[in-house]
Design a protein around this motif. Structure first.
Motif, PDB file in Angstrom:
ATOM      1  N   VAL A 264       9.515  49.943  31.306  1.00 59.26           N
ATOM      2  CA  VAL A 264      10.794  50.464  31.823  1.00 59.26           C
ATOM      3  C   VAL A 264      11.684  49.288  32.188  1.00 59.26           C
ATOM      4  O   VAL A 264      11.249  48.359  32.882  1.00 59.26           O
ATOM      5  N   VAL A 265      12.904  49.307  31.670  1.00 60.01           N
ATOM      6  CA  VAL A 265      13.875  48.258  31.989  1.00 60.01           C
ATOM      7  C   VAL A 265      14.876  48.817  32.998  1.00 60.01           C
ATOM      8  O   VAL A 265      15.578  49.794  32.709  1.00 60.01           O
ATOM      9  N   LEU A 266      14.912  48.211  34.204  1.00 57.30           N
ATOM     10  CA  LEU A 266      15.819  48.659  35.257  1.00 57.30           C
ATOM     11  C   LEU A 266      17.017  47.715  35.341  1.00 57.30           C
ATOM     12  O   LEU A 266      16.876  46.496  35.175  1.00 57.30           O
ATOM     13  N   PRO A 267      18.196  48.257  35.582  1.00 60.22           N
ATOM     14  CA  PRO A 267      19.373  47.380  35.723  1.00 60.22           C
ATOM     15  C   PRO A 267      19.341  46.665  37.078  1.00 60.22           C
ATOM     16  O   PRO A 267      18.743  47.136  38.035  1.00 60.22           O
ATOM     17  N   SER A 268      19.997  45.530  37.133  1.00 62.25           N
ATOM     18  CA  SER A 268      20.124  44.785  38.386  1.00 62.25           C
ATOM     19  C   SER A 268      21.534  44.962  38.935  1.00 62.25           C
ATOM     20  O   SER A 268      22.482  45.223  38.188  1.00 62.25           O
ATOM     21  N   LEU A 269      21.641  44.809  40.241  1.00 61.78           N
ATOM     22  CA  LEU A 269      22.946  44.911  40.903  1.00 61.78           C
ATOM     23  C   LEU A 269      23.634  43.559  40.804  1.00 61.78           C
ATOM     24  O   LEU A 269      23.129  42.560  41.309  1.00 61.78           O
ATOM     25  N   ARG A 270      24.760  43.532  40.132  1.00 65.79           N
ATOM     26  CA  ARG A 270      25.477  42.275  39.884  1.00 65.79           C
ATOM     27  C   ARG A 270      26.847  42.337  40.537  1.00 65.79           C
ATOM     28  O   ARG A 270      27.468  43.400  40.624  1.00 65.79           O
ATOM     29  N   ARG A 271      27.295  41.191  40.981  1.00 65.36           N
ATOM     30  CA  ARG A 271      28.623  41.113  41.596  1.00 65.36           C
ATOM     31  C   ARG A 271      29.628  40.692  40.532  1.00 65.36           C
ATOM     32  O   ARG A 271      29.433  39.707  39.833  1.00 65.36           O
ATOM     33  N   ARG A 272      30.694  41.437  40.437  1.00 60.73           N
ATOM     34  CA  ARG A 272      31.778  41.112  39.514  1.00 60.73           C
ATOM     35  C   ARG A 272      33.045  40.859  40.333  1.00 60.73           C
ATOM     36  O   ARG A 272      33.113  41.235  41.502  1.00 60.73           O
ATOM     37  N   PRO A 273      34.040  40.219  39.750  1.00 63.55           N
ATOM     38  CA  PRO A 273      35.294  40.005  40.492  1.00 63.55           C
ATOM     39  C   PRO A 273      35.906  41.340  40.903  1.00 63.55           C
ATOM     40  O   PRO A 273      35.940  42.292  40.111  1.00 63.55           O
ATOM     41  N   PRO A 274      36.365  41.472  42.154  1.00 62.36           N
ATOM     42  CA  PRO A 274      36.903  42.751  42.628  1.00 62.36           C
ATOM     43  C   PRO A 274      38.260  43.056  42.009  1.00 62.36           C
ATOM     44  O   PRO A 274      39.043  42.161  41.708  1.00 62.36           O
ATOM     45  N   ARG A 275      38.541  44.330  41.847  1.00 62.12           N
ATOM     46  CA  ARG A 275      39.830  44.778  41.321  1.00 62.12           C
ATOM     47  C   ARG A 275      40.692  45.288  42.471  1.00 62.12           C
ATOM     48  O   ARG A 275      40.202  45.992  43.345  1.00 62.12           O
ATOM     49  N   VAL A 276      41.975  44.930  42.433  1.00 61.37           N
ATOM     50  CA  VAL A 276      42.907  45.293  43.497  1.00 61.37           C
ATOM     51  C   VAL A 276      44.065  46.072  42.902  1.00 61.37           C
ATOM     52  O   VAL A 276      44.670  45.639  41.909  1.00 61.37           O
ATOM     53  N   SER A 277      44.388  47.212  43.490  1.00 57.56           N
ATOM     54  CA  SER A 277      45.555  47.990  43.098  1.00 57.56           C
ATOM     55  C   SER A 277      46.580  47.918  44.229  1.00 57.56           C
ATOM     56  O   SER A 277      46.266  48.273  45.373  1.00 57.56           O
ATOM     57  N   VAL A 278      47.795  47.460  43.909  1.00 54.40           N
ATOM     58  CA  VAL A 278      48.849  47.301  44.910  1.00 54.40           C
ATOM     59  C   VAL A 278      49.859  48.426  44.730  1.00 54.40           C
ATOM     60  O   VAL A 278      50.494  48.538  43.672  1.00 54.40           O
ATOM     61  N   VAL A 279      50.013  49.264  45.725  1.00 50.36           N
ATOM     62  CA  VAL A 279      50.990  50.353  45.714  1.00 50.36           C
ATOM     63  C   VAL A 279      52.200  49.883  46.521  1.00 50.36           C
ATOM     64  O   VAL A 279      52.085  49.587  47.716  1.00 50.36           O
ATOM     65  N   ILE A 280      53.367  49.801  45.875  1.00 45.31           N
ATOM     66  CA  ILE A 280      54.582  49.317  46.523  1.00 45.31           C
ATOM     67  C   ILE A 280      55.522  50.492  46.767  1.00 45.31           C
ATOM     68  O   ILE A 280      55.871  51.228  45.832  1.00 45.31           O
ATOM     69  N   ASP A 281      55.936  50.664  48.003  1.00 47.32           N
ATOM     70  CA  ASP A 281      56.881  51.712  48.385  1.00 47.32           C
ATOM     71  C   ASP A 281      58.276  51.344  47.863  1.00 47.32           C
ATOM     72  O   ASP A 281      58.882  50.365  48.296  1.00 47.32           O
ATOM     73  N   THR A 282      58.794  52.116  46.912  1.00 49.07           N
ATOM     74  CA  THR A 282      60.122  51.858  46.339  1.00 49.07           C
ATOM     75  C   THR A 282      61.108  52.960  46.704  1.00 49.07           C
ATOM     76  O   THR A 282      62.088  53.182  46.007  1.00 49.07           O
ATOM     77  N   SER A 283      60.876  53.638  47.807  1.00 51.05           N
ATOM     78  CA  SER A 283      61.765  54.723  48.222  1.00 51.05           C
ATOM     79  C   SER A 283      63.092  54.167  48.713  1.00 51.05           C
ATOM     80  O   SER A 283      63.269  52.952  48.889  1.00 51.05           O
ATOM     81  N   GLY A 284      64.040  55.067  48.956  1.00 50.26           N
ATOM     82  CA  GLY A 284      65.372  54.644  49.364  1.00 50.26           C
ATOM     83  C   GLY A 284      65.426  53.970  50.717  1.00 50.26           C
ATOM     84  O   GLY A 284      66.378  53.252  51.024  1.00 50.26           O
ATOM     85  N   SER A 285      64.412  54.181  51.553  1.00 49.71           N
ATOM     86  CA  SER A 285      64.418  53.564  52.882  1.00 49.71           C
ATOM     87  C   SER A 285      63.983  52.112  52.867  1.00 49.71           C
ATOM     88  O   SER A 285      64.076  51.423  53.883  1.00 49.71           O
ATOM     89  N   VAL A 286      63.505  51.623  51.728  1.00 54.89           N
ATOM     90  CA  VAL A 286      63.064  50.237  51.606  1.00 54.89           C
ATOM     91  C   VAL A 286      64.205  49.410  51.015  1.00 54.89           C
ATOM     92  O   VAL A 286      64.756  49.753  49.964  1.00 54.89           O
TER      93      VAL A 286
END
Length: 414
Positions: A264-286
């Motif tokens: 049985v081949v089990l996967p290992s837990l690996r660290r990858r570069p994190p992904r970031v999502s930036v939500v920018i408020d573009t409403s009329g009050s900004v």
């Protein structure tokens, strides 16, 4: 701490302490600081001067020739240098602007005096002879030492003010008479902070009795300016390095547990570069300026994740989420919007992105409803600062936005 001076030194301590008592009566909110100063007699000091460890060095000749009413003003002036941290601020200005030499430190001492003397006297406190004021230099009242030091050069003033010396506690430059950090009766950093806090409490408890300059100072003691860019970067780095962020199973290297399960081949837990999502408020009050600041923050966020712009996506959002944009260059981003605000749609769109983000960063003025449930990834909210006197919606002065949820790390921007 009670100030004591050995007997027989020639210093008229009765006169000096009578002046301190008069200073306390005129400015009761400074009492804690005035009694925290330890007096050291010194014939090297032109008048009175302080070091950063809250010692006040006193010339016996100066005390003997100065009226008690003026000595009271000198007490308040010298302790003001320490309360306002002029020594550390002068060191910072010197580093940032490459200022060296005694002449530049004298200029900082004069600028610090201008910050103090524009509103410290009157109402029972006599201005000492020779006190430097902004008007004397042709400058405006109400500014800080850092502002004043830009606005004048010594030049012809040097002859008139060469005598001025409030000590290393005013400009950060050590003097020959300083006892230094290992000398007797100095206050520790924690004790100095405690004195400042007690004085700030006294000012805010009775704000009408203090000048505008002292009220501003007290407000900053309780709510110091945040180094928001460093805080935002630290928040993003903390979120991306936390447990579960950027972690996934991979068959690229089998798990060591596979040895216990032949065939049985089990996967290992690996660290990858994190992904970031930036939500920018573009409403009329900004505002446009805030949107420009948001672009700067996007670039700072990219640096916080190691410069991997391919791992950062940007999502403009007002009442509806716009198209997700990969980050190539911050200047090339298109921030569309201008309507109402509902960043819940931005959260939903960011979380539907595949591969999904490890961190969602929201840059907003806060005038938005927030998701009812915690997203399955870490969240950092950057709030554009707003003046306290401005209403959130000019057409609805009763409106107050909901505070960001407790599960988000909040940093004030600007």
């Amino acid at each position: 701490m009670t100030a004591t001076v050995p007997a027989g030194t020639g210093l008229d301590t009765g006169r000096l302490f009578a002046a301190r008592l008069q200073a306390v009566r005129a400015r009761p909110y400074l009492a804690t600081a005035l009694f925290a100063l330890h007096v050291v007699e010194s014939r090297q000091v032109p008048t009175m001067g302080v070091d950063r460890h809250w010692r006040v060095y006193v010339s016996p000749a100066f005390v003997a020739r100065t009226p008690v009413e003026e000595l009271a003003g000198v007490w308040v002036h010298e302790v003001s240098h320490l309360l306002r941290d002029h020594h550390a601020r002068s060191d910072r200005v010197a580093r940032e602007r490459g200022l060296t030499g005694r002449g530049e430190r004298l200029r900082m001492n004069i600028a610090a005096d201008c910050e103090i003397n524009d509103d410290v006297y009157g109402d029972g406190l006599v201005r000492p002879e020779g006190a430097v004021t902004p008007q004397w230099l042709g400058l405006r009242d109400g500014e800080l030492m850092e502002d004043y030091v830009r606005q004048f050069r010594l030049g012809p003033l040097l002859g008139d003010l060469a005598w001025l010396d409030c000590g290393s506690g005013a400009d950060g430059l050590e003097r020959p008479w300083d006892l230094g950090p290992d000398g007797a009766h100095g206050l520790s950093e924690q004790e100095r902070d405690g004195v400042r806090f007690r004085v700030a409490q006294a000012i805010t408890g009775r704000p009408g009795s203090a000048s505008a300059g002292w009220r501003r100072w007290a407000e900053e003691v309780f709510h110091p300016p945040q180094p928001w860019r460093e805080l935002l970067g630290a928040a993003v780095r903390s979120a991306t390095s936390g447990a579960g962020a950027g972690e996934d199973y991979s068959y690229g290297r089998p798990s060591r547990r596979s040895a216990g399960l032949p065939g049985v081949v089990l996967p290992s837990l690996r660290r990858r570069p994190p992904r970031v999502s930036v939500v920018i408020d573009t409403s009329g009050s900004v505002s446009d300026a805030e949107l420009g600041g948001a672009l700067l923050e996007v670039a700072a966020i990219a640096r916080a994740v190691g410069g991997r712009r391919d791992l950062v996506t940007v999502l403009p959002c007002d009442a509806a989420a716009q198209a997700v944009q990969p980050l190539c260059r911050a200047e090339g981003l298109v921030l569309t919007g201008g309507g109402g605000t509902d960043l819940r749609t931005g959260f939903a769109r960011a979380l539907r992105t595949r591969p999904g983000p490890d961190v969602v960063v929201v840059l907003t003025d806060g005038q938005t409803p927030w998701p009812d449930t915690r997203p399955p990834c870490r969240t950092v909210v950057g709030l554009f600062s707003r003046p306290g006197t401005r209403t959130w919606r000019e057409y609805d002065p009763e409106y107050r936005p909901d505070a960001p949820p407790e599960w988000a790390r909040v940093v004030t921007i600007g």
